[in-house]
Every structure is written in C-alpha cells, then in structure tokens.
Design a protein around this motif. Structure first.
Motif, PDB file in Angstrom:
ATOM      1  N   VAL A 127       0.854  -1.183   0.000  1.00 39.79           N
ATOM      2  CA  VAL A 127       0.000   0.000   0.000  1.00 39.79           C
ATOM      3  C   VAL A 127       0.892   1.235   0.000  1.00 39.79           C
ATOM      4  O   VAL A 127       1.830   1.331   0.783  1.00 39.79           O
ATOM      5  CB  VAL A 127      -0.937   0.019   1.226  1.00 39.79           C
ATOM      6  CG1 VAL A 127      -1.834   1.245   1.198  1.00 39.79           C
ATOM      7  CG2 VAL A 127      -1.767  -1.258   1.279  1.00 39.79           C
ATOM      8  N   THR A 142      -1.750   6.623   0.705  1.00 39.41           N
ATOM      9  CA  THR A 142      -2.970   5.940   1.159  1.00 39.41           C
ATOM     10  C   THR A 142      -2.865   5.564   2.626  1.00 39.41           C
ATOM     11  O   THR A 142      -3.829   5.700   3.386  1.00 39.41           O
ATOM     12  CB  THR A 142      -3.218   4.672   0.311  1.00 39.41           C
ATOM     13  OG1 THR A 142      -3.349   5.053  -1.062  1.00 39.41           O
ATOM     14  CG2 THR A 142      -4.479   3.960   0.761  1.00 39.41           C
ATOM     15  N   LYS A 146      -3.530   8.554   4.758  1.00 39.40           N
ATOM     16  CA  LYS A 146      -4.951   8.886   4.781  1.00 39.40           C
ATOM     17  C   LYS A 146      -5.735   7.926   5.677  1.00 39.40           C
ATOM     18  O   LYS A 146      -6.556   8.339   6.496  1.00 39.40           O
ATOM     19  CB  LYS A 146      -5.516   8.852   3.360  1.00 39.40           C
ATOM     20  CG  LYS A 146      -7.005   9.171   3.287  1.00 39.40           C
ATOM     21  CD  LYS A 146      -7.527   9.108   1.856  1.00 39.40           C
ATOM     22  CE  LYS A 146      -9.022   9.402   1.815  1.00 39.40           C
ATOM     23  NZ  LYS A 146      -9.557   9.331   0.442  1.00 39.40           N
ATOM     24  N   LEU A 147      -5.444   6.630   5.542  1.00 42.55           N
ATOM     25  CA  LEU A 147      -6.170   5.624   6.320  1.00 42.55           C
ATOM     26  C   LEU A 147      -5.872   5.718   7.808  1.00 42.55           C
ATOM     27  O   LEU A 147      -6.752   5.480   8.649  1.00 42.55           O
ATOM     28  CB  LEU A 147      -5.815   4.219   5.818  1.00 42.55           C
ATOM     29  CG  LEU A 147      -6.274   3.859   4.400  1.00 42.55           C
ATOM     30  CD1 LEU A 147      -5.756   2.475   4.016  1.00 42.55           C
ATOM     31  CD2 LEU A 147      -7.801   3.889   4.302  1.00 42.55           C
TER      32      LEU A 147
END
Length: 322
Positions: free
Chosen positions: A279, A283, A286-287
């Motif tokens: 990943v 991302t 953000k997660l």
C-alpha cells in the motif's frame, strides 16, 4: 481618553479608549491602589503596542493563551509558562530556548529536551507569528539518537487477544487494524461504531479532526463480543484513559509470553504492515490519520528482512498471462 476605574461589587474594573481602541476589563482586585497600578500598566502597554507594534508587548503567557484558544495541545506548557514567566516573546531566541531546555531538564536526554522544551516553545511562538504578532522562531534541536521502534505484528496481536479480557483484546485489535492512537481508541463511543457496515468514527486527538476507519470482520467480531450496555455515549473499551489500561496490558503480555510492546506499537504495526503489503504511503497516511506521506515513509518504512526478495525481480509471470 485614558482608562478610568470603577467598582462592580467588591472588584475594581476599568474602561476607556486608547488610540481609538475601546477597552474594558477587570483588575481582579478589591484594593483601589492596586487597581490603579494595574490600569496604569495597562495604559503603558497599550500605548507601546500602538507605537511599536504588538511584538513590543506580547508575553509568553499571552502567546500560550492564544495557542490554547486555537485548541492546540497543552502538553508540557505548564512548566514552560512557569519558566518564562512574563518574558516578552521578542526576547526569547534560539539560544535562550536551548538554555531553558538544559535548565529544566539537566539530566534529560537530548530527545527529552527537544520534545519537552524546544518543540512546544517554538510551536507557541510560531503560532503567534502566524497571527502577525511576532517574528517566527527557529531553534536548532539537540542531536538525538533515533531508536528504532518495533512494530506489532498480526501474530503478536492474536496472541495478545487470546490472553486478554474482551475489552482489552478488542482495544489492541482496534488500534492495529485502524491505526488509531491509544488516546483516540479509548475515547471511541458506541455511537461512533456501525458494526453492520464495519465503520468507525475516530476523533483524532493530535490533529484535531475526524476520520472514518474500516473495521475488518475480525475486528467487528472482537468488538461484538464485548459485554456492555452499549449506551450511545458509553465508551466501547471501558478504559477511562491510557493509564487505566496500562496494568491490564502488561498482564496480558506476560500471560501470552510475548515481547512487551507499547500501545503505539499497534499503530506502528498498522503502518508497517500496510507498507509491506504494497500500500502506498499516501494511502497509508490517509487511512491512519497521519499528516503526510513523507512522515509515514520516514517513520514506518522499515526494511523487510527477507534476504530472498531479489528473487522477485526475475520471477516470470504465468506464460498464459503474457
């Protein structure tokens, strides 16, 4: 027009206009003579502000008040306010901040001096600078040795959960699978969860915002197994703070016979596992609620230990897919 004092109850107040600015307030004293001195100092301060700008009168405690009014963290500030007292912000420079760090933490490590003194002092002053009340301050950090923090793994979390009570096991699982900080996790309420869709609302304590997190099925199951009255305003994991969970946490680690890791190792493990699964850092940031992808990559981008990874370079795809 200068300031005049008047009584309201037993306390003296002041009102008037200086440099076209309407002023009023309390002297916080019932003694008239003291009140007159307070007002005289107020008048001098206001004229100095008018003639020489706000930097000429802004004190460190005033800058702290502005910082806290903006909902910033009060961590480490009490000791700093007691140290700087009514020092003007413009008199605080890089050298003095470093001296303060040594004076306040004579036996402290470089990391402690940086974290407890330099970072918060600079944050307070630069917040005021962003409001055009003073100049920005840059302070050189003390050279500190960076210690590699070990992240939790899914295997570690599973062993922990097997030897923890349902609340604590679910708490550990929640932090690992959502990237929540311990301060955020212990404050999750039942109204913040939707077990039917696997969604959780996390109020991010450090960055003062909210984010929605996905809860994998195993986490939904762990939370569903918690015995609770499930009042919307009740805490999901029952612990009042990170301190109240500390002793049970250590007990579960000992019973499981696993390496003692901190709460943060779970958030650390979330980022590290995501990166190792391919990943991208943007991302992951953000997660997990990090402020930047650069921070994620620099802090959590640990190298993998598999020495055979080079084999992947020459691995060929299925001929039928070429």
């Amino acid at each position: 027009m200068s300031l005049v004092i008047y009584r309201r109850g037993n306390i003296w107040h002041y009102r008037g206009t200086i440099a076209h600015r309407r002023l009023r307030g309390s002297t916080h004293t019932a003694d008239k003579e003291t009140a007159e001195r307070v007002v005289a100092q107020k008048q001098v301060s206001e004229w100095r502000r008018e003639l020489y700008g706000p930097e000429s009168v802004l004190t460190f405690p005033q800058a702290v008040s502005l910082y806290l009014d903006a909902q910033k963290s009060d961590r480490f500030l009490i000791k700093l306010v007691n140290y700087w007292k009514d020092s003007l912000v413009r008199s605080i420079n890089s050298g003095k901040v470093r001296q303060a760090a040594v004076a306040l933490y004579p036996d402290g490590s470089a990391a402690t001096r940086n974290r407890h003194v330099i970072v918060p002092t600079q944050a307070v002053i630069n917040h005021a600078a962003d409001m055009d009340l003073c100049r920005h301050l840059k302070v050189k950090r003390f050279p500190a040795e960076t210690k590699a923090k070990e992240p939790a793994t899914w295997e570690w979390v599973q062993k922990f959960m097997a030897h923890a009570n349902p609340h604590l096991g679910a708490l550990c699982c929640f932090m690992f699978l959502t990237g929540a900080r311990i301060s955020e996790a212990v404050n999750v309420r039942w109204r913040d969860l939707d077990l039917s869709t696997g969604k959780a609302l996390i109020r991010q304590s450090k960055v003062r915002s909210e984010r929605k997190a996905h809860m994998p099925a195993v986490l939904v199951e762990a939370v569903a197994n918690i015995r609770s009255n499930r009042e919307p305003s009740s805490k999901v994991f029952k612990y009042s703070s990170l301190n109240s969970a500390r002793s049970p946490w250590r007990g579960a680690v000992q019973r499981a016979g696993i390496k003692p890791l901190t709460y943060h190792a779970c958030r650390h493990g979330f980022a590290t596992s995501m990166l190792h699964k391919g990943v991208d850092p943007i991302t992951v940031a953000k997660l997990g609620g990090w402020k930047s992808a650069q921070h994620v990559f620099a802090t959590y981008g640990h190298a993998m230990t598999d020495e055979t990874l080079a084999d992947r370079i020459v691995e060929t795809a299925d001929p039928s897919q070429v």
